[in-house]
Design a protein around this motif. Sequence first.
Motif, PDB file in Angstrom:
ATOM      1  N   ASP A 169       1.035  -1.247  -0.034  1.00 12.39           N
ATOM      2  CA  ASP A 169       0.081  -0.164   0.061  1.00 12.39           C
ATOM      3  C   ASP A 169       0.993   1.231   0.016  1.00 12.39           C
ATOM      4  O   ASP A 169       1.665   1.466   1.084  1.00 12.39           O
ATOM      5  CB  ASP A 169      -0.873  -0.034   1.114  1.00 12.39           C
ATOM      6  CG  ASP A 169      -1.876   1.130   1.251  1.00 12.39           C
ATOM      7  OD1 ASP A 169      -1.667   1.942   0.485  1.00 12.39           O
ATOM      8  OD2 ASP A 169      -2.645   1.141   2.080  1.00 12.39           O
TER       9      ASP A 169
ATOM     10  N   ASP B 173       0.061   4.040   0.527  1.00 12.34           N
ATOM     11  CA  ASP B 173      -0.360   5.152   1.508  1.00 12.34           C
ATOM     12  C   ASP B 173      -0.183   4.711   3.127  1.00 12.34           C
ATOM     13  O   ASP B 173      -0.446   5.338   3.882  1.00 12.34           O
ATOM     14  CB  ASP B 173      -1.583   5.651   1.519  1.00 12.34           C
ATOM     15  CG  ASP B 173      -1.848   6.371   0.198  1.00 12.34           C
ATOM     16  OD1 ASP B 173      -0.763   6.823  -0.400  1.00 12.34           O
ATOM     17  OD2 ASP B 173      -2.877   6.197  -0.575  1.00 12.34           O
ATOM     18  N   ALA B 174       0.554   3.591   3.280  1.00 10.44           N
ATOM     19  CA  ALA B 174       0.538   2.989   4.569  1.00 10.44           C
ATOM     20  C   ALA B 174       1.630   1.894   4.611  1.00 10.44           C
ATOM     21  O   ALA B 174       2.032   1.473   3.722  1.00 10.44           O
ATOM     22  CB  ALA B 174      -0.661   2.534   4.708  1.00 10.44           C
TER      23      ALA B 174
ATOM     24  N   ARG C 110      -1.205  -4.485   1.768  1.00  9.48           N
ATOM     25  CA  ARG C 110      -2.459  -4.361   1.832  1.00  9.48           C
ATOM     26  C   ARG C 110      -3.443  -5.223   1.184  1.00  9.48           C
ATOM     27  O   ARG C 110      -2.915  -5.459  -0.285  1.00  9.48           O
ATOM     28  CB  ARG C 110      -3.036  -2.934   1.419  1.00  9.48           C
ATOM     29  CG  ARG C 110      -4.417  -2.641   1.462  1.00  9.48           C
ATOM     30  CD  ARG C 110      -4.607  -1.206   0.889  1.00  9.48           C
ATOM     31  NE  ARG C 110      -3.946  -0.943  -0.602  1.00  9.48           N
ATOM     32  CZ  ARG C 110      -4.697  -0.743  -1.546  1.00  9.48           C
ATOM     33  NH1 ARG C 110      -6.010  -0.784  -1.710  1.00  9.48           N
ATOM     34  NH2 ARG C 110      -4.337  -0.347  -2.646  1.00  9.48           N
TER      35      ARG C 110
ATOM     36  N   HIS D   7      -8.834  -3.289   8.972  1.00  7.93           N
ATOM     37  CA  HIS D   7      -8.138  -2.121   9.144  1.00  7.93           C
ATOM     38  C   HIS D   7      -8.570  -1.639  10.555  1.00  7.93           C
ATOM     39  O   HIS D   7      -7.673  -0.973  11.138  1.00  7.93           O
ATOM     40  CB  HIS D   7      -8.354  -1.218   8.267  1.00  7.93           C
ATOM     41  CG  HIS D   7      -7.834  -1.442   6.952  1.00  7.93           C
ATOM     42  ND1 HIS D   7      -6.444  -1.502   6.706  1.00  7.93           N
ATOM     43  CD2 HIS D   7      -8.021  -1.796   5.562  1.00  7.93           C
ATOM     44  CE1 HIS D   7      -5.863  -1.891   5.429  1.00  7.93           C
ATOM     45  NE2 HIS D   7      -7.117  -1.837   4.797  1.00  7.93           N
TER      46      HIS D   7
ATOM     47  N   LYS E 180      -6.421   9.944   5.817  1.00  6.10           N
ATOM     48  CA  LYS E 180      -5.118  10.462   5.272  1.00  6.10           C
ATOM     49  C   LYS E 180      -4.139  10.699   6.725  1.00  6.10           C
ATOM     50  O   LYS E 180      -3.022  10.572   7.085  1.00  6.10           O
ATOM     51  CB  LYS E 180      -5.209  11.772   4.846  1.00  6.10           C
ATOM     52  CG  LYS E 180      -4.117  12.395   4.256  1.00  6.10           C
ATOM     53  CD  LYS E 180      -4.283  13.684   3.320  1.00  6.10           C
ATOM     54  CE  LYS E 180      -2.910  14.344   2.807  1.00  6.10           C
ATOM     55  NZ  LYS E 180      -2.406  13.411   1.782  1.00  6.10           N
TER      56      LYS E 180
ATOM     57  N   SER F 160      -4.669   9.479   9.404  1.00  3.13           N
ATOM     58  CA  SER F 160      -4.524   8.101  10.367  1.00  3.13           C
ATOM     59  C   SER F 160      -3.225   7.500   9.593  1.00  3.13           C
ATOM     60  O   SER F 160      -2.356   6.845  10.454  1.00  3.13           O
ATOM     61  CB  SER F 160      -5.451   7.078  10.254  1.00  3.13           C
ATOM     62  OG  SER F 160      -5.889   6.600   8.987  1.00  3.13           O
ATOM     63  N   ARG F 161      -2.899   7.595   8.380  1.00  2.00           N
ATOM     64  CA  ARG F 161      -1.716   6.946   7.689  1.00  2.00           C
ATOM     65  C   ARG F 161      -0.577   7.642   8.181  1.00  2.00           C
ATOM     66  O   ARG F 161       0.507   7.152   7.805  1.00  2.00           O
ATOM     67  CB  ARG F 161      -2.055   6.959   5.950  1.00  2.00           C
ATOM     68  CG  ARG F 161      -3.196   5.990   5.724  1.00  2.00           C
ATOM     69  CD  ARG F 161      -3.063   6.063   4.222  1.00  2.00           C
ATOM     70  NE  ARG F 161      -3.346   7.117   3.423  1.00  2.00           N
ATOM     71  CZ  ARG F 161      -4.734   7.380   3.152  1.00  2.00           C
ATOM     72  NH1 ARG F 161      -5.694   6.553   3.190  1.00  2.00           N
ATOM     73  NH2 ARG F 161      -5.066   8.599   2.262  1.00  2.00           N
TER      74      ARG F 161
ATOM     75  N   ASP G 134      -8.357   5.099  11.093  1.00  2.00           N
ATOM     76  CA  ASP G 134      -9.137   6.404  10.831  1.00  2.00           C
ATOM     77  C   ASP G 134     -10.374   6.512  11.645  1.00  2.00           C
ATOM     78  O   ASP G 134     -10.345   7.583  12.389  1.00  2.00           O
ATOM     79  CB  ASP G 134      -9.592   6.487   9.421  1.00  2.00           C
ATOM     80  CG  ASP G 134     -10.484   5.504   8.831  1.00  2.00           C
ATOM     81  OD1 ASP G 134     -10.314   4.486   9.435  1.00  2.00           O
ATOM     82  OD2 ASP G 134     -11.340   5.490   8.008  1.00  2.00           O
TER      83      ASP G 134
ATOM     84  N   ASN H 234       3.180  10.242  -1.265  1.00  2.00           N
ATOM     85  CA  ASN H 234       3.009   9.707  -0.242  1.00  2.00           C
ATOM     86  C   ASN H 234       3.530  10.541   1.006  1.00  2.00           C
ATOM     87  O   ASN H 234       4.246  10.290   1.474  1.00  2.00           O
ATOM     88  CB  ASN H 234       4.012   8.449  -0.139  1.00  2.00           C
ATOM     89  CG  ASN H 234       3.414   7.584   0.916  1.00  2.00           C
ATOM     90  OD1 ASN H 234       2.736   7.993   1.716  1.00  2.00           O
ATOM     91  ND2 ASN H 234       4.011   6.293   0.943  1.00  2.00           N
TER      92      ASN H 234
ATOM     93  N   GLU I   2       1.864  11.477   3.529  1.00  2.00           N
ATOM     94  CA  GLU I   2       1.705  10.707   4.856  1.00  2.00           C
ATOM     95  C   GLU I   2       2.858  10.026   5.374  1.00  2.00           C
ATOM     96  O   GLU I   2       3.244  10.257   6.579  1.00  2.00           O
ATOM     97  CB  GLU I   2       0.395   9.972   4.949  1.00  2.00           C
ATOM     98  CG  GLU I   2      -0.648  10.431   4.631  1.00  2.00           C
ATOM     99  CD  GLU I   2      -1.104  10.186   2.922  1.00  2.00           C
ATOM    100  OE1 GLU I   2      -0.294  10.264   2.021  1.00  2.00           O
ATOM    101  OE2 GLU I   2      -2.272  10.206   2.595  1.00  2.00           O
ATOM    102  N   LYS I   3       3.486   9.166   4.348  1.00  2.20           N
ATOM    103  CA  LYS I   3       4.890   8.740   4.617  1.00  2.20           C
ATOM    104  C   LYS I   3       5.957   9.554   5.073  1.00  2.20           C
ATOM    105  O   LYS I   3       6.824   9.339   5.993  1.00  2.20           O
ATOM    106  CB  LYS I   3       5.196   7.786   3.899  1.00  2.20           C
ATOM    107  CG  LYS I   3       6.304   6.649   4.047  1.00  2.20           C
ATOM    108  CD  LYS I   3       6.736   5.573   3.136  1.00  2.20           C
ATOM    109  CE  LYS I   3       7.785   4.739   3.683  1.00  2.20           C
ATOM    110  NZ  LYS I   3       9.020   5.308   4.151  1.00  2.20           N
TER     111      LYS I   3
END
Length: 239
Positions: A63, A65-66, A70, A94, A127, A129-130, A137, A183, A185-186
Amino acid sequence: MEDDRALLKVPSARKAVRAQPAASEKRYFNSRVMVKGNWTREEDALLVQLVQDARSAGHAETDPDASGPRVTHWAEIAKNLPGRVGKQCRERWHNNLRPDLKKGEWSLAEEVMIFSCWRVWGPQWAKISRALEGRSDNRVKNHWNCHMKRRLEKDNEYVAVVTKTVEALDLVSALRDIMNVENSEKAFKDLISPQIVDYLRTNHHNELDSRTSSYVPRSTYVSRANGTNPAIPEENLHG
């Protein structure tokens, strides 16, 4: 006065009804019977096994985004769970079953992360939560609405620590700088989160507790006449 306080502890009829386990409701989804109700232990155990089997068989992908893999074939997995559909399986995994899920107390650092992300991204809970480690979330959204939002409106000392951290690290600008990064969030998790943890550990080591709820005594809560705190822009206190 004591009687009034006792009444406050008595659950309302509506809450009492909600506390009862809801009987499974049957609905139809794409000509299939869909069960709307609590998941059983047997269903949870089977879902975990099906996810592990899917990963072992290569039916999972990374994934972007995480962290971690996934599962992408939830509809296929749901076929092995009578009455469940892919969306239910994905949300159950999740929000409740994934192995990296954190269900413990929230740290002050996590709350600063949520607040700074919310200032820039708004209430995009998935978003946000990632950008955190191991938080779903649903848990982020519920923690904001049930705890953080109220505290930001009433607890001046808490607001001072949160806003001082955001300003000292210029987190709003840092988040805006990575908005267009792939990405983002990462990038937040890898680059910005460690700075927040280090700053709080260095500058608030005496007050910082592993449990956010014990950071500021409840006696310091101050209710403003207009219900808001001047340290937080009123237009920003949206859900």
